[in-house]
Design a protein around this motif. Structure first.
Motif, mmCIF file in Angstrom:
data_model
loop_
_atom_site.group_PDB
_atom_site.id
_atom_site.type_symbol
_atom_site.label_atom_id
_atom_site.label_comp_id
_atom_site.label_asym_id
_atom_site.label_seq_id
_atom_site.Cartn_x
_atom_site.Cartn_y
_atom_site.Cartn_z
ATOM 1 N N GLN A 64 0.832 -1.205 0.000
ATOM 2 C CA GLN A 64 0.000 0.000 0.000
ATOM 3 C C GLN A 64 0.868 1.257 0.000
ATOM 4 O OE1 GLN A 64 -2.529 0.388 3.434
ATOM 5 N NE2 GLN A 64 -3.564 2.223 2.658
ATOM 6 N N VAL A 65 1.941 1.242 0.793
ATOM 7 C CA VAL A 65 2.858 2.384 0.836
ATOM 8 C C VAL A 65 3.533 2.572 -0.518
ATOM 9 C CG1 VAL A 65 4.992 3.255 1.874
ATOM 10 C CG2 VAL A 65 3.250 2.184 3.321
ATOM 11 N N ILE A 66 4.027 1.466 -1.065
ATOM 12 C CA ILE A 66 4.824 1.523 -2.288
ATOM 13 C C ILE A 66 3.988 1.900 -3.506
ATOM 14 C CG2 ILE A 66 6.170 0.078 -3.868
ATOM 15 C CD1 ILE A 66 7.124 -1.429 -1.283
ATOM 16 N N ARG A 67 2.751 1.402 -3.564
ATOM 17 C CA ARG A 67 1.913 1.640 -4.735
ATOM 18 C C ARG A 67 1.065 2.902 -4.634
ATOM 19 N NH1 ARG A 67 0.237 -3.805 -7.861
ATOM 20 N NH2 ARG A 67 2.216 -4.912 -7.619
ATOM 21 N N ASP A 68 1.213 3.606 -3.544
ATOM 22 C CA ASP A 68 0.487 4.864 -3.395
ATOM 23 C C ASP A 68 0.868 5.805 -4.552
ATOM 24 O OD1 ASP A 68 -1.064 6.773 -1.483
ATOM 25 O OD2 ASP A 68 0.741 7.883 -2.049
ATOM 26 N N PRO A 69 -0.108 6.398 -5.230
ATOM 27 C CA PRO A 69 0.196 7.254 -6.384
ATOM 28 C C PRO A 69 1.144 8.410 -6.053
ATOM 29 C CG PRO A 69 -2.158 6.795 -6.263
ATOM 30 C CD PRO A 69 -1.567 6.292 -4.999
ATOM 31 N N ASP A 70 1.127 8.865 -4.806
ATOM 32 C CA ASP A 70 1.967 10.000 -4.410
ATOM 33 C C ASP A 70 3.323 9.581 -3.846
ATOM 34 O OD1 ASP A 70 -0.031 11.863 -5.107
ATOM 35 O OD2 ASP A 70 -1.051 11.532 -3.187
ATOM 36 N N CYS A 71 3.625 8.271 -3.885
ATOM 37 C CA CYS A 71 4.917 7.794 -3.367
ATOM 38 C C CYS A 71 6.060 8.335 -4.233
ATOM 39 C CB CYS A 71 4.936 6.265 -3.355
ATOM 40 S SG CYS A 71 6.515 5.557 -2.821
ATOM 41 N N LYS A 72 7.024 9.002 -3.587
ATOM 42 C CA LYS A 72 8.153 9.585 -4.300
ATOM 43 C C LYS A 72 9.447 8.794 -4.113
ATOM 44 C CE LYS A 72 6.467 14.356 -4.132
ATOM 45 N NZ LYS A 72 6.747 15.743 -3.667
ATOM 46 N N LEU A 73 9.374 7.683 -3.411
ATOM 47 C CA LEU A 73 10.588 6.933 -3.085
ATOM 48 C C LEU A 73 11.300 6.422 -4.330
ATOM 49 C CD1 LEU A 73 9.475 4.745 -0.027
ATOM 50 C CD2 LEU A 73 10.864 6.823 0.008
ATOM 51 N N ARG A 74 12.603 6.593 -4.330
ATOM 52 C CA ARG A 74 13.456 5.984 -5.349
ATOM 53 C C ARG A 74 14.263 4.839 -4.757
ATOM 54 N NH1 ARG A 74 17.337 10.295 -6.941
ATOM 55 N NH2 ARG A 74 18.034 8.717 -8.429
ATOM 56 N N MET A 75 14.380 4.847 -3.413
ATOM 57 C CA MET A 75 15.222 3.844 -2.757
ATOM 58 C C MET A 75 14.727 3.589 -1.344
ATOM 59 S SD MET A 75 19.313 4.060 -1.937
ATOM 60 C CE MET A 75 20.243 2.583 -1.529
ATOM 61 N N ILE A 76 14.775 2.320 -0.919
ATOM 62 C CA ILE A 76 14.525 1.927 0.466
ATOM 63 C C ILE A 76 15.806 1.269 0.957
ATOM 64 C CG2 ILE A 76 13.114 0.564 2.045
ATOM 65 C CD1 ILE A 76 10.898 0.619 -0.111
#
Length: 316
Positions: A64-76
């Motif tokens: 849910q966190v990762i597929r959120d449309p507003d997720c800006k993450l490039r790296m975990i």
């Protein structure tokens, strides 16, 4: 001349001071100075604002966190070896790089495993509690608090990777006979060095061991590897020492067997179980090394190179 903007890096928990200081120097690092665990909503908010997230084992980075449309993450950049707290498949599908911190905690975890292998048969936690819990100790007696020697006993190691081998080296110095189950045998040179006997059948090994050390990673394939059926194969007088993830053992069944007296597991609840919090890796040196690996992974990624500790779905 424009100054290149530092990437926003959100760190979910308090890390060693030297690591946090270096992160502040290199990145626009948002630290968690009071070490309060972030809520799921806070993690979601962090993913919507930061390029890089540095979570720990207690932080669930879900689909849910990762597929959120507003997720800006490039790296975990996970602060830890295990990545079962992260949906690696979802991250990979979205093009988010996931890294961990392997090969750092082998010796620390093996030290703790050996400490338990020594403490449990000799009932050290039970003995210490007599003096620290306000109990009335009647004094020494020839038959009081009797445990068992470990020299000459058979140690069965479940998972003969780096940690399993480190445990075996320590255990051999205490006179234990080394047995192991693994997906495949270790190299002949290692087997000879450790005097290790390989069991292709986990069932057969479990039924013959005096002490069982669980040192395999938690993956879908190892979930409840020590199942209800396998726990019943273990000899009544045997000991189980688990310094891997709890999910590797069917803990509900294990508790029932302990309470029913069908199996003695001295891992101290009611004198039968020695319980420790998540502290096998809790050394200053180990945590600093973990932080240094996180920083190296982030810097390598930002330099458009492949991070040394990248985790792919195929590796799980």
């Amino acid at each position: 001349m424009s100054v290149k903007k530092k990437p926003l890096v959100v760190v979910t928990r308090k890390l060693p001071d030297s690591i946090e200081t270096r992160m502040r120097e290199l990145f626009d690092a948002q630290l968690n100075l009071d070490d309060t665990p972030m809520t799921p909503q806070q993690i979601m908010d962090a993913a919507r604002s930061a390029e890089i997230l540095v979570p720990t084992v207690t932080d669930e980075i879900t689909e849910q966190v990762i597929r959120d449309p507003d997720c800006k993450l490039r790296m975990i950049a996970n602060f830890g070896n295990g990545v079962d707290n992260i949906d690696v498949v979802a991250a990979h599908a979205r093009g988010i790089t996931v890294t961990n911190t392997p090969k750092v905690l082998t010796e620390d975890t093996a030290d703790m495993t050996m400490a338990l292998i020594l403490a449990v048969p000799r009932r050290m936690i039970e003995g210490a509690s007599i003096l620290t819990d306000g109990k009335n100790w009647a004094g020494w007696s020839p038959t009081w608090m009797l445990g068992h020697r470990i020299g000459g006993k058979r140690l069965g190691i479940v998972g003969m990777g780096r940690i399993g081998q480190a445990v075996a080296r320590r255990a051999r110095a205490f006179g234990l006979q080394i047995h192991y189950h693994n997906r495949r045998p270790v190299a002949p040179m290692i087997a000879e060095e450790l005097g290790a006997t390989y069991w292709e059948s986990l069932d057969q090994m479990l039924a013959r061991m005096d002490i069982i050390s669980v040192n395999c990673p938690h993956t879908p394939a190892t979930f409840h590897l020590l199942s209800a059926r396998r726990l019943k194969l273990i000899r009544r007088e045997a000991y189980i020492v688990n310094t891997a993830r709890g999910e590797v053992i069917d803990e509900d069944t294990m508790v029932k067997l302990i309470e029913a007296g069908e199996m003695v597991v001295r891992l101290a609840k009611h004198g039968k179980v020695t319980l420790l919090p998540h502290m096998s890796s809790a050394t200053i040196e180990g945590r600093v090394e973990m932080g240094e690996k996180v920083i190296i992974n982030i810097r390598t990624f930002l330099d458009n190179h492949k991070p040394p500790d990248r985790v792919l779905p195929s590796m799980l």
